[in-house]
Write a protein that holds these residues in place. Structure first.
Motif, PDB file in Angstrom:
ATOM      1  N   GLY A   1       0.794  -1.227   0.000  1.00 56.16           N
ATOM      2  CA  GLY A   1       0.000   0.000   0.000  1.00 56.16           C
ATOM      3  C   GLY A   1       0.826   1.277   0.000  1.00 56.16           C
ATOM      4  N   ARG A   2       2.151   1.130   0.019  1.00 59.45           N
ATOM      5  CA  ARG A   2       3.028   2.302  -0.029  1.00 59.45           C
ATOM      6  C   ARG A   2       4.226   1.935  -0.894  1.00 59.45           C
ATOM      7  N   SER A   3       4.712   2.891  -1.665  1.00 60.91           N
ATOM      8  CA  SER A   3       5.890   2.665  -2.506  1.00 60.91           C
ATOM      9  C   SER A   3       7.149   2.854  -1.673  1.00 60.91           C
ATOM     10  N   GLU A   4       8.282   2.439  -2.214  1.00 63.21           N
ATOM     11  CA  GLU A   4       9.545   2.633  -1.499  1.00 63.21           C
ATOM     12  C   GLU A   4       9.847   4.116  -1.299  1.00 63.21           C
ATOM     13  N   ASP A   5       9.383   4.950  -2.239  1.00 64.08           N
ATOM     14  CA  ASP A   5       9.576   6.392  -2.089  1.00 64.08           C
ATOM     15  C   ASP A   5       8.766   6.911  -0.894  1.00 64.08           C
ATOM     16  N   GLU A   6       7.524   6.444  -0.765  1.00 62.89           N
ATOM     17  CA  GLU A   6       6.700   6.869   0.382  1.00 62.89           C
ATOM     18  C   GLU A   6       7.292   6.369   1.703  1.00 62.89           C
ATOM     19  N   VAL A   7       7.816   5.153   1.672  1.00 61.28           N
ATOM     20  CA  VAL A   7       8.357   4.558   2.895  1.00 61.28           C
ATOM     21  C   VAL A   7       9.616   5.290   3.357  1.00 61.28           C
ATOM     22  N   VAL A   8      10.502   5.620   2.427  1.00 59.35           N
ATOM     23  CA  VAL A   8      11.727   6.324   2.852  1.00 59.35           C
ATOM     24  C   VAL A   8      11.393   7.736   3.331  1.00 59.35           C
ATOM     25  N   ARG A   9      10.416   8.365   2.709  1.00 61.46           N
ATOM     26  CA  ARG A   9      10.010   9.705   3.162  1.00 61.46           C
ATOM     27  C   ARG A   9       9.379   9.626   4.563  1.00 61.46           C
TER      28      ARG A   9
ATOM     29  N   PRO B   1      -1.208  -5.180  16.469  1.00 59.82           N
ATOM     30  CA  PRO B   1      -0.298  -4.098  16.062  1.00 59.82           C
ATOM     31  C   PRO B   1       0.371  -4.342  14.702  1.00 59.82           C
ATOM     32  N   SER B   2       0.206  -5.538  14.148  1.00 63.63           N
ATOM     33  CA  SER B   2       0.879  -5.878  12.891  1.00 63.63           C
ATOM     34  C   SER B   2      -0.192  -6.058  11.806  1.00 63.63           C
ATOM     35  N   ASN B   3      -0.414  -7.290  11.382  1.00 63.75           N
ATOM     36  CA  ASN B   3      -1.384  -7.555  10.314  1.00 63.75           C
ATOM     37  C   ASN B   3      -2.778  -7.822  10.887  1.00 63.75           C
ATOM     38  N   ARG B   4      -3.781  -7.656  10.034  1.00 67.75           N
ATOM     39  CA  ARG B   4      -5.162  -7.832  10.485  1.00 67.75           C
ATOM     40  C   ARG B   4      -5.479  -9.307  10.747  1.00 67.75           C
ATOM     41  N   ILE B   5      -6.470  -9.503  11.591  1.00 69.22           N
ATOM     42  CA  ILE B   5      -6.907 -10.847  11.966  1.00 69.22           C
ATOM     43  C   ILE B   5      -8.166 -11.197  11.186  1.00 69.22           C
ATOM     44  N   ASN B   6      -8.227 -12.417  10.728  1.00 74.80           N
ATOM     45  CA  ASN B   6      -9.432 -12.907  10.082  1.00 74.80           C
ATOM     46  C   ASN B   6     -10.524 -13.045  11.158  1.00 74.80           C
ATOM     47  N   PRO B   7     -11.739 -12.518  10.899  1.00 75.79           N
ATOM     48  CA  PRO B   7     -12.798 -12.616  11.914  1.00 75.79           C
ATOM     49  C   PRO B   7     -13.082 -14.061  12.339  1.00 75.79           C
TER      50      PRO B   7
ATOM     51  N   TRP C   1     -11.827 -10.261  24.857  1.00 70.51           N
ATOM     52  CA  TRP C   1     -12.433  -9.219  24.025  1.00 70.51           C
ATOM     53  C   TRP C   1     -11.484  -8.878  22.887  1.00 70.51           C
ATOM     54  N   PHE C   2     -11.993  -8.930  21.662  1.00 71.23           N
ATOM     55  CA  PHE C   2     -11.197  -8.531  20.496  1.00 71.23           C
ATOM     56  C   PHE C   2     -11.482  -7.061  20.191  1.00 71.23           C
ATOM     57  N   HIS C   3     -10.455  -6.246  20.256  1.00 70.02           N
ATOM     58  CA  HIS C   3     -10.619  -4.836  19.882  1.00 70.02           C
ATOM     59  C   HIS C   3     -11.027  -4.774  18.413  1.00 70.02           C
ATOM     60  N   PRO C   4     -11.996  -3.933  18.048  1.00 68.20           N
ATOM     61  CA  PRO C   4     -12.431  -3.867  16.632  1.00 68.20           C
ATOM     62  C   PRO C   4     -11.274  -3.564  15.674  1.00 68.20           C
ATOM     63  N   GLN C   5     -10.228  -2.924  16.186  1.00 65.13           N
ATOM     64  CA  GLN C   5      -9.069  -2.624  15.348  1.00 65.13           C
ATOM     65  C   GLN C   5      -8.454  -3.876  14.731  1.00 65.13           C
ATOM     66  N   CYS C   6      -8.623  -5.017  15.398  1.00 62.82           N
ATOM     67  CA  CYS C   6      -8.040  -6.274  14.882  1.00 62.82           C
ATOM     68  C   CYS C   6      -8.466  -6.556  13.447  1.00 62.82           C
ATOM     69  N   PHE C   7      -9.646  -6.059  13.074  1.00 58.58           N
ATOM     70  CA  PHE C   7     -10.229  -6.416  11.774  1.00 58.58           C
ATOM     71  C   PHE C   7     -10.134  -5.254  10.784  1.00 58.58           C
ATOM     72  N   ALA C   8      -9.486  -4.165  11.187  1.00 60.03           N
ATOM     73  CA  ALA C   8      -9.305  -3.017  10.292  1.00 60.03           C
ATOM     74  C   ALA C   8      -8.209  -3.341   9.282  1.00 60.03           C
ATOM     75  N   SER C   9      -8.129  -2.541   8.255  1.00 59.30           N
ATOM     76  CA  SER C   9      -7.133  -2.788   7.220  1.00 59.30           C
ATOM     77  C   SER C   9      -6.634  -1.476   6.642  1.00 59.30           C
ATOM     78  N   SER C  10      -5.311  -1.374   6.486  1.00 58.98           N
ATOM     79  CA  SER C  10      -4.692  -0.236   5.796  1.00 58.98           C
ATOM     80  C   SER C  10      -3.459  -0.784   5.093  1.00 58.98           C
ATOM     81  N   GLY C  11      -3.628  -1.159   3.831  1.00 59.28           N
ATOM     82  CA  GLY C  11      -2.538  -1.806   3.108  1.00 59.28           C
ATOM     83  C   GLY C  11      -2.111  -3.055   3.851  1.00 59.28           C
ATOM     84  N   HIS C  12      -0.817  -3.136   4.130  1.00 55.84           N
ATOM     85  CA  HIS C  12      -0.266  -4.307   4.814  1.00 55.84           C
ATOM     86  C   HIS C  12      -0.820  -4.491   6.224  1.00 55.84           C
ATOM     87  N   PHE C  13      -1.210  -3.391   6.841  1.00 58.63           N
ATOM     88  CA  PHE C  13      -1.431  -3.371   8.287  1.00 58.63           C
ATOM     89  C   PHE C  13      -2.905  -3.490   8.699  1.00 58.63           C
ATOM     90  N   ALA C  14      -3.118  -3.804   9.971  1.00 61.37           N
ATOM     91  CA  ALA C  14      -4.458  -3.845  10.553  1.00 61.37           C
ATOM     92  C   ALA C  14      -4.862  -2.431  10.982  1.00 61.37           C
TER      93      ALA C  14
END
Lengths: 284, 284
Positions: free
Chosen positions: A244-252, B16-22, B44-57
């Motif tokens: 979800g981020r390019s290497e340019d975004e990551v280094v910035r 804090p890392s990747n998202r969890i499958n429900p 209790w599973f924090h709702p954040q566990c199932f959020a997604s932003s690119g690689h991350f939860a």
């Protein structure tokens, strides 16, 4: 960085990491035979280059000895790393302990895994060091251009071989990102305060690039660099899920978080366009 | 490490890392429902566990806030890392700055990428920390055994859940090797002097295992450990050429070179047999 010596320069090739295919030696010697005699170097491949011990081009002892054979021989002007892979870190302790004064009056050129040894030599103040093409680059399509660039730098000190942002008076250093991250914490990470630090990467997933840049940017000693330039990150494997981020975004991102100036791209990478970056201040 | 509190213990899961499958949440809650009421935790599973932003939860801000929501809430006895992947290193700065006193009276359990945060918390002296199974281990074949082991440790302080060499009075710590190597040099590498350091790895080629162990063994602060135990190195991809040495030979090589005692295997790894290793001295 042109050598003061008159006459033909002599280059010794060693392989502190993985072994070299003998076809590389043939190709390099053929390429060199076609160079104008006035700037034709004498290139010698240490037999160790073709040795094998599991992953490595011979045992640690053999590889370290080959390195010292060339480094400590005053008849050589240049020690040229033949190829990357992995293995030079294992040799640092033995090499540093075995170097003699002749090792100081020499250029060392390589990149990728060679960066571990270049970093250690730079930290120890030994020789004139540069990040740039190696003999095994001849295996790349169009790789002769990279090899010719390295030779133009070694033989003539040709400024056209240099990474374009390299300028007299501004200290520079260049590393493969992963190799630099594995030097951190060890006695072999050189002091890069005030240097423009150029980083490149190959065949690492984006999450790994992010992770290694996070370490670099979070290491107090490396926050003293004058800035970071990012070279090419080639052959990035797919990230699952998409990073979800390019290497340019990551280094910035990491530069902004850490207060390290991001200075833009660097013309280096695991490819035929890889330019030469001296360690320290370049004197034309 | 059993909690003093009377009655049902409350566990908050964050990612804090990747998202969890429900489906993991469903499976964990079903497993917990089958536990004897006297030792059944409230999870209790924090709702954040199932959020997604690119690689991350979720974004860094969302993940850091979720971590703080649980860590700073006195009603939770345990913060359980839901899953590894990559991402906890990015949160360390925000989490350390946001922790309140309630965070100190809590167990934190996880492994793999969670080790970056566990290491930072251990360095900061916050909470009771342990390396051990996570909810996402339920996805492994037979993974319920790993989850039950984690719960037996969290709820009853069950000594059978512990890595067999863990003993009262001997400080221990455990990390994924690559995660530890990327903490080196940063302010988040804890002081492990005198600790038995257990390391495990997954899905890294032998040359990478060798490279990371070389860094660990060459870092002066880590040479102060009481010794190293090597856990399982699973799913090692092929090395080209064949590396020629096993992980056991490699860890012995670096321990011998560095003077760190090699203490034998550790019963940890990215698998269902992964035992619990407390950070510091275990008090039964």
């Amino acid at each position: 960085m042109v050598l003061a010596r008159n006459g033909q320069i002599k280059i010794g090739v060693v392989a502190p990491s993985n072994r070299i295919n003998p076809a590389v030696q043939e190709g390099i010697l053929k390429l060199v035979a076609g160079i104008d005699p006035q700037s034709r170097p004498d290139i010698w491949f240490h037999p160790q280059c073709f040795a094998s011990s599991g992953h490595f081009a011979g045992t640690d002892a053999l590889r370290a000895q080959a390195f010292l054979d060339v480094a400590n021989d005053d008849s050589f002007d240049v020690l040229w790393f033949g190829r990357g892979g992995y293995g030079s870190f294992r040799l640092i302790e033995a090499v540093l302990a075995g170097l003699r004064p002749a090792a100081g009056n020499k250029i060392y050129l390589g990149y990728s895994d060679a960066g571990a040894m270049l970093g250690a030599l730079y930290g120890a103040g030994i020789g004139r060091l540069a990040h740039g093409p190696m003999p095994a680059d001849l295996n790349r399509s169009g790789g002769a251009a990279a090899v010719r660039r390295a030779l133009a730098f070694l033989v003539d000190g040709n400024a056209a071989a240099l990474e374009p942002s390299v300028a007299p008076g501004t200290p520079t250093a260049a590393f493969n990102l992963t190799i630099l991250s594995h030097l951190i914490g060890t006695p072999y990470l050189p002091d890069l305060s005030g240097h423009v630090l150029m980083l490149e990467e190959v065949a690492e997933a984006m999450y790994r690039i992010d992770r290694a840049l996070g370490q670099v940017a979070s290491t107090p000693a490396l926050r003293q660099v004058a800035g970071i330039r990012l070279g090419r990150c080639g052959d990035i494997p797919a990230n699952d899920p998409e990073f979800g981020r390019s290497e340019d975004e990551v280094v910035r991102y990491w530069c902004e978080r850490s207060g390290i100036p991001y200075l833009g791209p660097a013309d280096i990478g695991h490819d035929i366009d890889n330019k030469v970056v001296p360690f320290g201040t370049w004197r034309p």
